[in-house]
Design an enzyme around this catalytic site. Structure first.
Site, short mmCIF file in Angstrom:
data_model
loop_
_atom_site.label_atom_id
_atom_site.label_comp_id
_atom_site.label_asym_id
_atom_site.label_seq_id
_atom_site.Cartn_x
_atom_site.Cartn_y
_atom_site.Cartn_z
NE ARG A 129 -2.75 9.04 -5.21
CZ ARG A 129 -1.94 8.13 -5.74
NH1 ARG A 129 -1.38 8.34 -6.92
NH2 ARG A 129 -1.69 7.00 -5.10
CB SER B 137 -3.23 7.35 0.63
OG SER B 137 -2.52 6.22 0.23
CD GLU C 5 -5.08 10.15 -2.31
OE1 GLU C 5 -6.16 9.55 -2.15
OE2 GLU C 5 -4.01 9.57 -2.56
P1 FAD Z 1 -15.63 9.33 -5.48
O1 FAD Z 1 -15.12 9.17 -4.11
O2 FAD Z 1 -17.05 9.00 -5.73
O3 FAD Z 1 -15.37 10.83 -5.95
C1 FAD Z 1 -14.11 11.44 -5.77
C2 FAD Z 1 -14.20 12.91 -6.21
O4 FAD Z 1 -14.50 13.02 -7.59
C3 FAD Z 1 -15.31 13.68 -5.49
O5 FAD Z 1 -14.85 15.00 -5.29
C4 FAD Z 1 -16.47 13.64 -6.48
O6 FAD Z 1 -17.35 14.74 -6.32
C5 FAD Z 1 -15.76 13.69 -7.82
N1 FAD Z 1 -16.41 12.92 -8.90
C6 FAD Z 1 -16.88 11.64 -8.85
N2 FAD Z 1 -17.27 11.22 -10.07
C7 FAD Z 1 -17.06 12.26 -10.92
C8 FAD Z 1 -17.23 12.44 -12.32
N3 FAD Z 1 -17.71 11.48 -13.12
N4 FAD Z 1 -16.89 13.65 -12.86
C9 FAD Z 1 -16.40 14.64 -12.09
N5 FAD Z 1 -16.20 14.54 -10.76
C10 FAD Z 1 -16.52 13.35 -10.18
N6 FAD Z 1 -6.28 5.95 -5.29
C11 FAD Z 1 -5.13 5.87 -6.00
O7 FAD Z 1 -4.83 6.79 -6.79
N7 FAD Z 1 -4.28 4.82 -5.85
C12 FAD Z 1 -4.51 3.81 -5.02
O8 FAD Z 1 -3.72 2.88 -4.93
C13 FAD Z 1 -5.72 3.84 -4.26
N8 FAD Z 1 -6.00 2.86 -3.37
C14 FAD Z 1 -7.15 2.91 -2.64
C15 FAD Z 1 -7.42 1.86 -1.74
C16 FAD Z 1 -8.56 1.87 -0.98
C17 FAD Z 1 -8.83 0.73 -0.03
C18 FAD Z 1 -9.50 2.94 -1.11
C19 FAD Z 1 -10.77 2.93 -0.33
C20 FAD Z 1 -9.23 3.99 -1.99
C21 FAD Z 1 -8.05 3.98 -2.76
N9 FAD Z 1 -7.74 5.03 -3.66
C22 FAD Z 1 -6.59 4.96 -4.43
C23 FAD Z 1 -8.62 6.20 -3.80
C24 FAD Z 1 -9.80 5.97 -4.77
O9 FAD Z 1 -9.98 4.62 -5.04
C25 FAD Z 1 -9.62 6.70 -6.08
O10 FAD Z 1 -9.43 8.09 -5.86
C26 FAD Z 1 -10.82 6.54 -7.03
O11 FAD Z 1 -10.50 7.04 -8.30
C27 FAD Z 1 -12.08 7.22 -6.50
O12 FAD Z 1 -13.16 6.82 -7.31
P2 FAD Z 1 -14.66 6.97 -6.82
O13 FAD Z 1 -15.53 6.67 -8.00
O14 FAD Z 1 -14.90 6.19 -5.61
O15 FAD Z 1 -14.69 8.53 -6.50
N1 EPU Z 2 5.66 3.27 5.44
C1 EPU Z 2 5.96 3.18 6.78
N2 EPU Z 2 4.93 2.98 7.67
C2 EPU Z 2 3.65 2.88 7.27
C3 EPU Z 2 3.34 2.95 5.89
C4 EPU Z 2 4.36 3.16 4.99
O1 EPU Z 2 7.10 3.29 7.19
O2 EPU Z 2 2.77 2.71 8.13
C5 EPU Z 2 6.76 3.52 4.48
C6 EPU Z 2 7.60 2.31 4.15
O3 EPU Z 2 8.92 2.78 4.09
C7 EPU Z 2 7.16 1.94 2.74
C8 EPU Z 2 6.80 3.30 2.16
O4 EPU Z 2 6.25 4.02 3.27
O5 EPU Z 2 8.17 1.33 2.03
C9 EPU Z 2 5.80 3.29 1.03
O6 EPU Z 2 4.63 2.58 1.43
P1 EPU Z 2 3.65 1.92 0.36
O7 EPU Z 2 4.44 1.15 -0.64
O8 EPU Z 2 2.55 1.24 1.08
O9 EPU Z 2 3.08 3.17 -0.46
P2 EPU Z 2 2.58 4.58 0.00
O10 EPU Z 2 3.57 5.60 -0.47
O11 EPU Z 2 2.21 4.62 1.43
C10 EPU Z 2 1.36 5.08 -2.25
C11 EPU Z 2 0.01 5.57 -2.67
C12 EPU Z 2 -1.00 4.44 -2.65
C13 EPU Z 2 -0.52 3.35 -3.60
C14 EPU Z 2 0.87 2.86 -3.14
C15 EPU Z 2 1.46 1.85 -4.09
C16 EPU Z 2 -0.09 7.91 -2.12
C17 EPU Z 2 -0.67 8.98 -1.24
N3 EPU Z 2 -0.42 6.66 -1.84
O12 EPU Z 2 1.24 4.71 -0.87
O13 EPU Z 2 -2.24 4.92 -3.10
O14 EPU Z 2 -1.42 2.27 -3.64
O15 EPU Z 2 1.76 4.00 -3.08
O16 EPU Z 2 1.94 2.49 -5.23
O17 EPU Z 2 0.63 8.23 -3.07
C18 EPU Z 2 -4.28 5.96 -2.42
O18 EPU Z 2 -3.96 6.93 -3.12
O19 EPU Z 2 -5.36 5.91 -1.79
C19 EPU Z 2 -3.36 4.82 -2.31
C20 EPU Z 2 -3.61 3.76 -1.55
#
Ligand code: FAD
Ligand code: EPU
Length: 337
Positions: free
Chosen positions: A163, A237, A333
């Site tokens: 991240r 997250s 994050e």
């Molecule tokens: P924004 O929120 O618009 O911007 C994020 C940051 O980047 C801000 O600081 C902004 O100023 C800057 N920025 C935006 N565009 C640019 C650009 N072109 N150049 C330079 N800076 C810029 N993330 C994960 O890694 N893994 C996941 O599994 C994951 N799951 C998610 C699930 C949900 C339901 C949600 C809501 C979010 C999740 N995220 C996850 C977080 C998010 O989707 C990612 O971080 C994504 O890349 C953000 O993209 P955005 O365009 O919405 O960024």
């Molecule tokens: N867990 C709990 N309770 C909860 C949630 C999670 O006990 O309420 C424990 C469980 O043991 C589970 C473990 O956490 O097995 C891991 O949970 P999960 O697989 O949902 O993944 P995570 O570590 O919580 C990370 C990323 C996610 C990504 C998933 C899948 C981060 C900060 N988050 O979540 O990314 O989608 O793995 O790879 O690394 C995001 O960045 O926004 C995001 C959603």
């Protein structure tokens, strides 16, 4: 391109927080971007570039210019045994990933259904289900607001970590314009080792998964526990999973024998969701803000009326209780603005 005044950002952030931008522009070309940047400079305005707003928390009005980057376009070229796909920053991430899978280009399938735009993906080196963007990243083109020039970043210059990247550490300096990925066209490396993927494949009796199978399974897993931002405001997250030294983990294991952790031999990544749940936060709501009942690491705008500061204060309560119970300092994050 219009530069509008006093615009609500409610529909431009997935938390659905209602704050205002003093100035707001949607930018669809690099020419328009230059014009918007000149406008900001002439008027001495702070800048904020936004993609889909799925990783930001606004805690107050933004007194400068918000630029929503809508650059579009996808180009493909073939090199050696791979395909190089370049997508403009404003392309929707999930649609882009699905298009690649439809063409049987491999490498992005585990990253299906992550919200956001392509240009933002490198910033926090998005990752899910055993894959991070760095695994398929080739290069990206950025506008450097300090030198005012366009330059390319190769993978090793991006300093990708969990991240993390050079772009995240130099917030505001680089505007990512486009990203190029190196994807496979044959002998795809299917990544199904993540526990939840394996279990779901088994449930579906799939023994030799295709790219599409992996994407479908990942989509199903995500839909089963993550709230849809179109229904409930959230930014995924809210905190990073903390990475702690092995000795600290061993000490904690003594007190909490069931604590989960993923070790690389010297350090251990502990799921923040587990720590938060142990502190009693899972599914808990205070006024307009809550921790999601199916995944406590995701904070939600439970009523749709939460102020950004309220969400921030809620996150601080979680940080304090995890610190008190486990001696671990959770790091946000989400980008707090
Ligand atoms: P924004 O929120 O618009 O911007 C994020 C940051 O980047 C801000 O600081 C902004 O100023 C800057 N920025 C935006 N565009 C640019 C650009 N072109 N150049 C330079 N800076 C810029 N993330 C994960 O890694 N893994 C996941 O599994 C994951 N799951 C998610 C699930 C949900 C339901 C949600 C809501 C979010 C999740 N995220 C996850 C977080 C998010 O989707 C990612 O971080 C994504 O890349 C953000 O993209 P955005 O365009 O919405 O960024
Ligand atoms: N867990 C709990 N309770 C909860 C949630 C999670 O006990 O309420 C424990 C469980 O043991 C589970 C473990 O956490 O097995 C891991 O949970 P999960 O697989 O949902 O993944 P995570 O570590 O919580 C990370 C990323 C996610 C990504 C998933 C899948 C981060 C900060 N988050 O979540 O990314 O989608 O793995 O790879 O690394 C995001 O960045 O926004 C995001 C959603």
């Amino acid at each position: 391109m219009d530069i509008r005044r006093q615009v609500s950002l409610k529909k431009y952030n997935t938390f659905g927080v209602d704050v205002g931008a003093a100035y707001f522009a949607e930018v669809a070309s690099t020419d328009e971007l230059q014009k918007a940047l000149q406008f900001a400079e002439r008027n001495g305005l702070r800048l904020l570039v936004l993609g889909a707003g799925s990783n930001v928390l606004f805690t107050r009005d933004f007194d400068g210019l918000v630029i929503r980057l809508n650059l579009k376009g996808i180009e493909t070229s073939f090199a050696d045994d791979a395909v190089l796909v370049t997508a403009a920053a404003g392309e929707n991430w999930h649609s882009f990933v699905q298009d690649c899978i439809d063409q049987d280009y491999g490498g992005l399938e585990n990253l299906s259904l992550i919200p956001g735009h392509v240009g933002t993906a490198p910033i926090q080196n998005i990752g899910a289900y055993g894959v991070e963007i760095k695994d398929v990243f080739e290069t990206c083109q950025v506008f450097d607001t300090e030198t005012r020039g366009i330059r390319d970043f190769k993978k090793d210059e991006c300093e990708f970590g969990y991240r993390d990247s050079v772009f995240k550490r130099n917030k505001g300096r680089y505007i990512i314009l486009q990203v190029t990925f190196r994807l496979t066209v044959k002998d795809h490396k299917i990544s199904s080792h993540y526990g939840a993927i394996e279990a779901e494949l088994q449930k579906r009796n799939i023994t030799a998964p295709t790219l599409r199978d992996i994407a479908d399974v990942v989509i199903a897993i995500r839909q089963s526990k993550l709230p849809d931002p179109a229904v409930t405001g959230n930014a995924g997250s809210f905190f990073k999973n903390p990475v702690i030294p092995m000795e600290a983990f061993e000490r904690l294991k003594h007190r909490h024998p069931e604590i989960p952790g993923y070790s690389d031999g010297t350090q251990v990544k502990v799921p923040a969701g587990w720590l938060i749940e142990q502190c009693g936060w899972r599914g808990k709501t205070i006024d307009n803000v809550g921790s999601h009942a199916l995944q406590s690491l995701v904070l939600i705008n439970a009523t749709g009326k939460a102020a950004g500061q309220e969400i921030y204060d809620f996150s601080q309560l979680i940080i304090d209780s995890v610190q008190q119970e486990f001696g671990i300092g959770l790091e946000r994050e989400v980008n707090v603005i």
